[in-house]
Structures are given as structure tokens and as C-alpha cells.
Design a protein around this motif. Structure first.
Motif, short mmCIF file in Angstrom:
data_model
loop_
_atom_site.label_atom_id
_atom_site.label_comp_id
_atom_site.label_asym_id
_atom_site.label_seq_id
_atom_site.Cartn_x
_atom_site.Cartn_y
_atom_site.Cartn_z
N THR A 93 0.85 -1.18 0.00
CA THR A 93 0.00 0.00 0.00
C THR A 93 0.89 1.23 0.00
O THR A 93 1.84 1.32 0.78
CB THR A 93 -0.90 0.00 1.25
OG1 THR A 93 -1.71 -1.18 1.21
CG2 THR A 93 -1.78 1.22 1.30
N GLY A 94 0.57 2.19 -0.85
CA GLY A 94 1.42 3.37 -1.01
C GLY A 94 1.50 4.24 0.23
O GLY A 94 0.50 4.48 0.90
N LEU A 95 2.72 4.70 0.51
CA LEU A 95 2.95 5.67 1.58
C LEU A 95 3.34 7.03 1.03
O LEU A 95 2.96 8.05 1.58
CB LEU A 95 4.07 5.18 2.52
CG LEU A 95 3.77 3.99 3.40
CD1 LEU A 95 5.00 3.56 4.16
CD2 LEU A 95 2.64 4.33 4.37
N ALA A 96 4.10 7.04 -0.08
CA ALA A 96 4.58 8.32 -0.62
C ALA A 96 5.07 8.14 -2.05
O ALA A 96 5.55 7.07 -2.42
CB ALA A 96 5.71 8.87 0.24
N GLU A 125 5.74 6.65 13.06
CA GLU A 125 7.12 7.08 12.80
C GLU A 125 7.68 6.34 11.58
O GLU A 125 8.43 6.92 10.79
CB GLU A 125 8.02 6.85 14.02
CG GLU A 125 9.45 7.29 13.81
CD GLU A 125 9.60 8.75 13.33
OE1 GLU A 125 10.52 8.99 12.52
OE2 GLU A 125 8.82 9.62 13.73
N VAL A 126 7.32 5.08 11.41
CA VAL A 126 7.73 4.34 10.21
C VAL A 126 7.23 5.04 8.96
O VAL A 126 7.97 5.24 7.99
CB VAL A 126 7.22 2.87 10.27
CG1 VAL A 126 7.44 2.17 8.94
CG2 VAL A 126 7.89 2.12 11.40
N ALA A 127 5.97 5.44 8.96
CA ALA A 127 5.39 6.12 7.81
C ALA A 127 6.06 7.47 7.57
O ALA A 127 6.37 7.82 6.42
CB ALA A 127 3.88 6.30 8.01
N ARG A 128 6.30 8.23 8.64
CA ARG A 128 6.97 9.53 8.48
C ARG A 128 8.38 9.35 7.93
O ARG A 128 8.83 10.11 7.06
CB ARG A 128 7.00 10.29 9.80
CG ARG A 128 5.65 10.91 10.17
CD ARG A 128 5.75 11.86 11.34
NE ARG A 128 6.17 11.21 12.57
CZ ARG A 128 5.33 10.65 13.45
NH1 ARG A 128 4.02 10.66 13.23
NH2 ARG A 128 5.79 10.09 14.55
N GLU A 129 9.11 8.34 8.40
CA GLU A 129 10.47 8.08 7.91
C GLU A 129 10.45 7.65 6.45
O GLU A 129 11.32 8.03 5.66
CB GLU A 129 11.17 7.03 8.77
CG GLU A 129 12.57 6.69 8.31
CD GLU A 129 13.48 7.91 8.15
OE1 GLU A 129 14.32 7.90 7.21
OE2 GLU A 129 13.39 8.86 8.95
N ALA A 130 9.45 6.86 6.05
CA ALA A 130 9.33 6.47 4.64
C ALA A 130 9.11 7.69 3.76
O ALA A 130 9.68 7.79 2.67
CB ALA A 130 8.19 5.47 4.48
N LEU A 131 8.30 8.64 4.22
CA LEU A 131 8.08 9.89 3.48
C LEU A 131 9.38 10.67 3.38
O LEU A 131 9.75 11.14 2.28
CB LEU A 131 7.00 10.73 4.16
CG LEU A 131 6.79 12.13 3.58
CD1 LEU A 131 6.34 12.08 2.12
CD2 LEU A 131 5.79 12.90 4.44
N ARG A 132 10.11 10.80 4.48
CA ARG A 132 11.38 11.54 4.45
C ARG A 132 12.37 10.89 3.49
O ARG A 132 13.05 11.58 2.73
CB ARG A 132 11.98 11.63 5.86
CG ARG A 132 11.28 12.61 6.77
CD ARG A 132 12.05 12.85 8.06
NE ARG A 132 12.09 11.70 8.92
CZ ARG A 132 11.21 11.43 9.89
NH1 ARG A 132 10.19 12.26 10.11
NH2 ARG A 132 11.34 10.37 10.65
N GLU A 133 12.44 9.56 3.50
CA GLU A 133 13.37 8.86 2.61
C GLU A 133 12.96 9.04 1.15
O GLU A 133 13.81 9.20 0.27
CB GLU A 133 13.45 7.37 2.98
CG GLU A 133 14.33 6.55 2.07
CD GLU A 133 15.81 6.92 2.09
OE1 GLU A 133 16.57 6.33 1.31
OE2 GLU A 133 16.23 7.81 2.86
N THR A 134 11.67 9.02 0.87
CA THR A 134 11.20 9.25 -0.50
C THR A 134 11.59 10.65 -0.96
O THR A 134 12.09 10.83 -2.08
CB THR A 134 9.68 9.07 -0.58
OG1 THR A 134 9.36 7.74 -0.15
CG2 THR A 134 9.16 9.29 -1.98
N ALA A 146 10.61 8.54 -7.09
CA ALA A 146 10.84 7.69 -5.92
C ALA A 146 9.52 7.44 -5.21
O ALA A 146 8.63 8.30 -5.21
CB ALA A 146 11.83 8.36 -4.95
N ALA A 147 9.41 6.25 -4.63
CA ALA A 147 8.17 5.86 -3.94
C ALA A 147 8.50 5.03 -2.72
O ALA A 147 9.57 4.40 -2.64
CB ALA A 147 7.27 5.07 -4.88
N ALA A 148 7.56 5.00 -1.79
CA ALA A 148 7.63 4.13 -0.62
C ALA A 148 6.25 3.53 -0.41
O ALA A 148 5.23 4.18 -0.66
CB ALA A 148 8.07 4.88 0.63
N ALA A 149 6.24 2.27 0.02
CA ALA A 149 4.97 1.59 0.27
C ALA A 149 5.19 0.57 1.38
O ALA A 149 6.32 0.23 1.72
CB ALA A 149 4.49 0.91 -1.01
#
Length: 194
Positions: A93-96, A125-134, A146-149
Motif C-alpha cells: 500500500t502506497g505511503l509516498a 514514525e515508520v510512515a513519516r520516515e518512509a516519506l522523508r526517505e522518499t 521515488a516511492a515508498a509503500a
């Protein structure tokens, strides 16, 4: 957004020209697929870019579940099943999602990094970190997107990036991009997806 990938591991002596020819022949069929954000036709070759295996491993970002479902239950995926057997289809499922600084460039390589989410880690925090990494990946030179899911069944985050050059500044499995179908990339929502 939904991310999806299946991996077809090839025999050690497999002629990857067969995969390259297949993509050259049929890759364009998804260039206008309704509901598809993008599909990167990916290939890993044993001994290239540190890969221990050869794999055909397309990666998808869907902007609608209907687009994904019409592909999975339609003739395109059935053709792959007929040729290679039915692979396990990984789904996140998509996060960013973020366009890179070079969104219209033709990508040469893709990098996928999967990471388990340890028990006890706050999920927000996992979701926020995935957004920051994206966002970090998208800001690097030569990034197309770039994407994170996340897969909440196995508690795993996947980071995916496309690069316009063959020296990516990301860690993970490196793939050669044989073709990119991106009919709905402009419809992929930018930023966070929660």
C-alpha cells in the motif's frame, strides 16, 4: 497508490536476450493502460551490479485498484503465467511518491530496498520516515521518481527509485530498466498517502 512486483528467477545459464526481446515486443502494450501510474520492466543479471541471481522483476505503481485488477485478471498477466508459471505477486500500500528532479528522463536503472518493520516501533514514525526517505531520494541528482509503500501483512516497507544514469546513490537491489510505461504517472499523488 498501490505498488506491485513479481520476480521470475531465471536459471544461471538463461539467455537474458529472451527477456529483452519479450519486453521489446510487448512492453508498449501498457503504455496507455488505464489505472497504471507506471510500470518499470526490470532485469537483474547474475554477476552484474552485485546480483547473485538473474531475474525478470517488473515493478508497478498503480493509481487505481481497478487498473491493477484488470491487469492481473486479464490477458497480459495470463500471457506471463503461460510462459513462466504463476509468480507470487508482492503488493504494498502506497505511503509516498515524489517526482525526481529529472522526471521526464528515460530511466536506466531502478533500486528497490525492502526493510522489515521491527515489533514495538511506532508505526506512525515508520510512515513519516518512509516519506522523508522518499523526499531525500527524489532530491538526488538523476532521479526520475521515488516511492515508498508498506506491506502490513509482513510488516515490510519497500523503497523504490528510478535513475536516469547507471550510478544510483541508493542502496538495495539494482535493476536495469528495459522499458518504462508511465501512462498515469501524472495522476500519482505526490507526497504522503495517509
Amino acid at each position: 497508490m498501490h505498488a506491485m512486483q513479481y520476480e521470475i528467477t531465471l536459471p544461471a545459464d538463461y539467455d537474458t536476450g529472451v527477456i529483452r526481446d519479450r519486453v521489446a515486443r510487448v512492453g508498449h502494450l501498457l503504455d496507455d493502460w488505464e489505472g497504471l501510474g507506471l510500470k518499470a520492466y526490470l532485469l537483474r543479471e547474475r554477476g552484474v551490479d552485485g546480483s547473485p541471481v538473474g531475474q525478470y522483476a517488473p515493478f508497478y505503481l498503480w493509481d487505481t485498484p481497478e487498473g491493477m485488477n484488470s491487469f492481473l485478471w486479464g490477458p497480459g498477466f495470463q500471457g506471463l503465467v503461460n510462459d513462466f508459471g504463476r509468480p507470487v505477486v508482492q503488493h504494498w500500500t502506497g505511503l509516498a511518491y515524489e517526482d525526481g528532479g529529472d522526471p521526464d528522463a528515460t530511466p536506466e536503472v531502478a533500486v528497490r530496498r525492502r526493510a522489515s518493520i521491527p515489533e514495538g516501533v511506532p508505526l506512525a514514525e515508520v510512515a513519516r520516515e518512509a516519506l522523508r526517505e522518499t523526499q531525500r531520494l527524489a532530491a538526488l541528482d538523476g532521479v526520475v521518481g521515488a516511492a515508498a509503500a508498506v506491506d502490513p501483512r509482513h510488516w515490510e516497507v519497500v523503497h523504490f527509485s528510478l535513475w536516469a544514469h547507471d550510478q544510483p546513490e541508493a542502496t538495495g537491489e539494482t535493476y536495469r530498466v528495459l522499458h518504462l510505461s508511465a501512462p498515469g504517472r501524472d495522476r500519482l499523488r505526490r507526497g504522503r498517502h495517509w
